[in-house]
Design a protein around this motif. Structure first.
Motif, PDB file in Angstrom:
ATOM      1  N   ILE A 166       0.836  -1.209   0.000  1.00 58.64           N
ATOM      2  CA  ILE A 166       0.000   0.000   0.000  1.00 58.64           C
ATOM      3  C   ILE A 166       0.869   1.256   0.000  1.00 58.64           C
ATOM      4  O   ILE A 166       0.640   2.202  -0.779  1.00 58.64           O
ATOM      5  N   PHE A 167       1.874   1.278   0.868  1.00 60.02           N
ATOM      6  CA  PHE A 167       2.731   2.458   0.966  1.00 60.02           C
ATOM      7  C   PHE A 167       3.482   2.722  -0.333  1.00 60.02           C
ATOM      8  O   PHE A 167       3.546   3.861  -0.816  1.00 60.02           O
ATOM      9  N   ILE A 168       4.066   1.673  -0.910  1.00 59.59           N
ATOM     10  CA  ILE A 168       4.821   1.835  -2.147  1.00 59.59           C
ATOM     11  C   ILE A 168       3.897   2.307  -3.273  1.00 59.59           C
ATOM     12  O   ILE A 168       4.275   3.134  -4.115  1.00 59.59           O
ATOM     13  N   GLY A 169       2.662   1.788  -3.293  1.00 64.58           N
ATOM     14  CA  GLY A 169       1.689   2.236  -4.295  1.00 64.58           C
ATOM     15  C   GLY A 169       1.402   3.721  -4.175  1.00 64.58           C
ATOM     16  O   GLY A 169       1.354   4.450  -5.180  1.00 64.58           O
ATOM     17  N   VAL A 170       1.218   4.197  -2.937  1.00 64.27           N
ATOM     18  CA  VAL A 170       0.988   5.630  -2.704  1.00 64.27           C
ATOM     19  C   VAL A 170       2.193   6.452  -3.154  1.00 64.27           C
ATOM     20  O   VAL A 170       2.057   7.510  -3.783  1.00 64.27           O
ATOM     21  N   ALA A 171       3.405   5.954  -2.856  1.00 65.07           N
ATOM     22  CA  ALA A 171       4.616   6.691  -3.207  1.00 65.07           C
ATOM     23  C   ALA A 171       4.775   6.831  -4.716  1.00 65.07           C
ATOM     24  O   ALA A 171       5.092   7.918  -5.217  1.00 65.07           O
ATOM     25  N   ILE A 172       4.547   5.771  -5.460  1.00 64.50           N
ATOM     26  CA  ILE A 172       4.757   5.835  -6.908  1.00 64.50           C
ATOM     27  C   ILE A 172       3.704   6.699  -7.577  1.00 64.50           C
ATOM     28  O   ILE A 172       3.995   7.456  -8.515  1.00 64.50           O
ATOM     29  N   VAL A 173       2.460   6.655  -7.086  1.00 64.59           N
ATOM     30  CA  VAL A 173       1.408   7.526  -7.630  1.00 64.59           C
ATOM     31  C   VAL A 173       1.744   8.988  -7.357  1.00 64.59           C
ATOM     32  O   VAL A 173       1.609   9.860  -8.240  1.00 64.59           O
ATOM     33  N   ALA A 174       2.198   9.281  -6.137  1.00 65.69           N
ATOM     34  CA  ALA A 174       2.551  10.654  -5.787  1.00 65.69           C
ATOM     35  C   ALA A 174       3.710  11.166  -6.626  1.00 65.69           C
ATOM     36  O   ALA A 174       3.735  12.325  -7.056  1.00 65.69           O
ATOM     37  N   ALA A 175       4.684  10.302  -6.906  1.00 62.50           N
ATOM     38  CA  ALA A 175       5.836  10.702  -7.713  1.00 62.50           C
ATOM     39  C   ALA A 175       5.420  11.030  -9.143  1.00 62.50           C
ATOM     40  O   ALA A 175       5.868  12.027  -9.728  1.00 62.50           O
ATOM     41  N   PHE A 176       4.557  10.209  -9.731  1.00 61.68           N
ATOM     42  CA  PHE A 176       4.093  10.473 -11.095  1.00 61.68           C
ATOM     43  C   PHE A 176       3.274  11.766 -11.149  1.00 61.68           C
ATOM     44  O   PHE A 176       3.385  12.542 -12.105  1.00 61.68           O
ATOM     45  N   LYS A 177       2.449  12.007 -10.125  1.00 64.34           N
ATOM     46  CA  LYS A 177       1.660  13.243 -10.107  1.00 64.34           C
ATOM     47  C   LYS A 177       2.549  14.468  -9.953  1.00 64.34           C
ATOM     48  O   LYS A 177       2.265  15.535 -10.500  1.00 64.34           O
ATOM     49  N   THR A 178       3.640  14.314  -9.201  1.00 60.45           N
ATOM     50  CA  THR A 178       4.534  15.442  -8.943  1.00 60.45           C
ATOM     51  C   THR A 178       5.423  15.765 -10.139  1.00 60.45           C
ATOM     52  O   THR A 178       5.614  16.923 -10.511  1.00 60.45           O
ATOM     53  N   LYS A 179       5.962  14.720 -10.789  1.00 54.98           N
ATOM     54  CA  LYS A 179       6.973  14.917 -11.820  1.00 54.98           C
ATOM     55  C   LYS A 179       6.506  14.614 -13.239  1.00 54.98           C
ATOM     56  O   LYS A 179       7.211  14.935 -14.193  1.00 54.98           O
ATOM     57  N   GLY A 180       5.347  13.955 -13.393  1.00 58.04           N
ATOM     58  CA  GLY A 180       4.924  13.543 -14.727  1.00 58.04           C
ATOM     59  C   GLY A 180       5.683  12.307 -15.175  1.00 58.04           C
ATOM     60  O   GLY A 180       6.338  11.633 -14.395  1.00 58.04           O
ATOM     61  N   THR A 181       5.626  12.032 -16.470  1.00 60.86           N
ATOM     62  CA  THR A 181       6.233  10.797 -16.982  1.00 60.86           C
ATOM     63  C   THR A 181       7.495  11.027 -17.813  1.00 60.86           C
ATOM     64  O   THR A 181       8.231  10.078 -18.080  1.00 60.86           O
ATOM     65  N   SER A 182       7.757  12.251 -18.190  1.00 62.35           N
ATOM     66  CA  SER A 182       8.879  12.492 -19.117  1.00 62.35           C
ATOM     67  C   SER A 182      10.232  12.162 -18.510  1.00 62.35           C
ATOM     68  O   SER A 182      11.152  11.736 -19.215  1.00 62.35           O
ATOM     69  N   ALA A 183      10.361  12.326 -17.178  1.00 61.14           N
ATOM     70  CA  ALA A 183      11.664  12.142 -16.541  1.00 61.14           C
ATOM     71  C   ALA A 183      12.176  10.713 -16.639  1.00 61.14           C
ATOM     72  O   ALA A 183      13.391  10.484 -16.648  1.00 61.14           O
ATOM     73  N   ILE A 184      11.274   9.744 -16.722  1.00 62.14           N
ATOM     74  CA  ILE A 184      11.727   8.350 -16.724  1.00 62.14           C
ATOM     75  C   ILE A 184      12.438   7.974 -18.030  1.00 62.14           C
ATOM     76  O   ILE A 184      13.142   6.973 -18.081  1.00 62.14           O
ATOM     77  N   TRP A 185      12.269   8.787 -19.065  1.00 63.45           N
ATOM     78  CA  TRP A 185      12.889   8.487 -20.358  1.00 63.45           C
ATOM     79  C   TRP A 185      14.178   9.253 -20.587  1.00 63.45           C
ATOM     80  O   TRP A 185      14.801   9.116 -21.641  1.00 63.45           O
ATOM     81  N   GLU A 186      14.602  10.048 -19.610  1.00 67.04           N
ATOM     82  CA  GLU A 186      15.820  10.847 -19.782  1.00 67.04           C
ATOM     83  C   GLU A 186      17.044   9.932 -19.937  1.00 67.04           C
ATOM     84  O   GLU A 186      17.162   8.910 -19.248  1.00 67.04           O
ATOM     85  N   PRO A 187      17.989  10.262 -20.824  1.00 67.24           N
ATOM     86  CA  PRO A 187      19.203   9.448 -20.968  1.00 67.24           C
ATOM     87  C   PRO A 187      20.082   9.565 -19.731  1.00 67.24           C
ATOM     88  O   PRO A 187      20.025  10.569 -19.005  1.00 67.24           O
ATOM     89  N   ILE A 188      20.899   8.554 -19.501  1.00 66.51           N
ATOM     90  CA  ILE A 188      21.762   8.569 -18.326  1.00 66.51           C
ATOM     91  C   ILE A 188      23.013   9.369 -18.610  1.00 66.51           C
ATOM     92  O   ILE A 188      23.406   9.569 -19.765  1.00 66.51           O
ATOM     93  N   ALA A 189      23.639   9.849 -17.542  1.00 64.71           N
ATOM     94  CA  ALA A 189      24.913  10.554 -17.670  1.00 64.71           C
ATOM     95  C   ALA A 189      26.030   9.595 -17.280  1.00 64.71           C
ATOM     96  O   ALA A 189      25.971   8.942 -16.250  1.00 64.71           O
ATOM     97  N   GLY A 190      27.050   9.499 -18.118  1.00 67.55           N
ATOM     98  CA  GLY A 190      28.169   8.625 -17.807  1.00 67.55           C
ATOM     99  C   GLY A 190      28.043   7.256 -18.460  1.00 67.55           C
ATOM    100  O   GLY A 190      27.116   6.983 -19.212  1.00 67.55           O
TER     101      GLY A 190
END
Length: 436
Positions: free
Chosen positions: A179-203
């Motif tokens: 339950i807690f992890i579900g709340v955390a991931i929903v809150a993160a998506f609402k806060t940051k949107g989805t574009s950040a997960i596709w950003e290329p890595i550095a290094g």
């Protein structure tokens, strides 16, 4: 006679059958056992690794490494748990059929030491995250050593009382964690949107083979030691089902969540992620439960192994002494060697699972009886030789600086060692049985 009265040992405590088979009438169904393994897999080290993968690989590669590694773990865990269910014995007791009654003590000590080291690493995760949480939420700067000591004692408490205590803790903690992890991931998506997960890595990216090996390595001790839980299964099918579900879901769940959280929040500091999402206080409670369920099993397996070596001592006191030693490792900072420690565990521990599964399934399963231990030899050198060779083989396929890096096979050193030990033990075992 009631079930409770049947399992009370001579010491006045609930019997945990550390030196004998678990009676059939006390065995468990697959669901409760799955929850135990899932709870063991849901821990901070899996999230730490997920954050590392999220920062070191693109999204598709990090998810692929996690899923592939978790499937391999599930298959290995199911195979090892099958042997535990068929024999009703712990991993340390099963090792007596492989290495002899005296030789098995060496293996039990090695397994126990690595389990204690892993306990110390997990306590280090706990203390580091609790330090950040108390500092950010309450403005209290508690020493890491104090937090490690308190956390170690807390996690030691349930291990003292054995499997039933671990099962009860898991049944309550797993739903809360999900339950807690579900709340955390929903809150993160609402806060940051989805574009950040596709950003290329550095290094430089983490190689796929090494990533899969780390996913396996984070839980390889658990799969090889799965007879410690699998021996409680009502039938071998219950053990196989529970182990595959438990290892696959338990290992992949937190790692995948951490991959997404680290990419969304652009940091691998888990506690700061939860605080930024407004989940600071619940995080303290839930992350404590996550470490508690995992680390209890580490100490439980260590105490089972040492019980085979120190047969005149009650398991309860073995657990207390081992827990204090492991807590001291955490206080002195074994957590700082996390990734290197994973590679060492991979090389030494994964071959043992290959050894006893090959011996039971393909060489001579008839000797795997509790009554047969009285007729067992003191030393069985062929298994000790295969174990040494498989460990060296793992180092040869592990890239430097943690290994020799001479060549590659599956690109997953943990799997290399397991498969090498399985095949060589099968061949040498068959040759030895024909000569015998």
């Amino acid at each position: 006679m009631s079930e409770a009265s049947q399992v009370i040992g001579s010491e006045g405590n609930t019997q945990d059958f550390e030196r004998e088979p678990v009676p059939q009438h006390l065995r468990k169904k697959w669901l409760s056992m799955s929850l135990v393994w899932i709870a063991i897999g849901i821990d901070l080290s899996a999230m730490f690794l997920g954050a590392e993968l999220g920062n070191g690989m693109n999204l598709a590669d990090s998810l692929t490494a996690t899923i592939v590694g978790s499937v391999i773990l599930g298959l290995i865990g199911a195979l090892c748990a099958y042997v535990g269910a068929k024999t009703g014995l712990s991993t340390a007791m099963i090792s007596r059929f492989l290495f002899g009654n005296v030789g098995a003590r060496i293996v039990s000590i090695v397994l126990g030491i690595f389990s204690l080291g892993w306990f110390g690493v997990q306590v280090g995760f706990f203390s580091s995250n609790m330090h950040t949480a108390f500092d950010k939420l309450l403005g209290i700067d508690l020493p890491l050593g104090v937090l490690s000591f308190v956390g170690g004692l807390l996690m030691m408490s349930t291990a003292i009382w054995g499997y039933r205590s671990i099962e009860r803790l898991s049944v309550w903690s797993v739903p809360l964690l999900v339950i807690f992890i579900g709340v955390a991931i929903v809150a993160a998506f609402k806060t940051k949107g989805t574009s950040a997960i596709w950003e290329p890595i550095a290094g430089a990216p983490i190689p796929m083979g090494i990533a899969i090996s780390l996913v396996i390595g984070i839980f390889i001790v658990g799969t090889v030691l799965s007879p410690d839980i699998g021996r409680w299964a009502r039938t071998p099918m219950h053990a196989v089902t529970a182990a595959f579900i438990g290892f696959f879901v338990g290992n992949s769940f937190m790692t995948i969540i951490a991959i997404f959280l680290s990419r969304l929040m652009d940091t691998d500091d888990l506690t700061n992620i939860f605080i930024a999402l407004g989940l600071g206080l619940p995080a303290i409670i839930v992350l404590t439960l996550a470490q508690w369920t995992t680390n209890t099993n580490n100490l439980y397996s260590a105490s089972l192994g040492f019980s085979v070596v120190f047969q005149k001592f009650p398991k309860k006191w073995i657990t207390v002494i081992a827990g204090l030693i492991a807590t001291s490792l955490a206080v002195f900072g074994i957590y700082d060697k996390f990734l290197s420690f994973l590679n060492v565990i991979t090389s030494f521990v994964s071959p043992i699972g290959g050894l006893y599964t090959a011996e039971y399934l393909l060489v001579d399963r008839k000797k795997f009886t509790f009554e047969g231990l009285d007729r067992n030899r003191n030393w069985i050198f062929r298994s000790l030789v295969v174990w040494i060779l498989a460990t060296l083989f793992a180092y040869m396929t592990t890239p430097s600086p943690d290994g020799f890096g001479l060549f590659q096979l599956t690109r997953v050193p943990a799997l290399d060692a397991f498969v090498f030990a399985f095949i060589v033990q099968w061949i040498i075992g068959k040759i030895a049985s024909k000569k015998g």
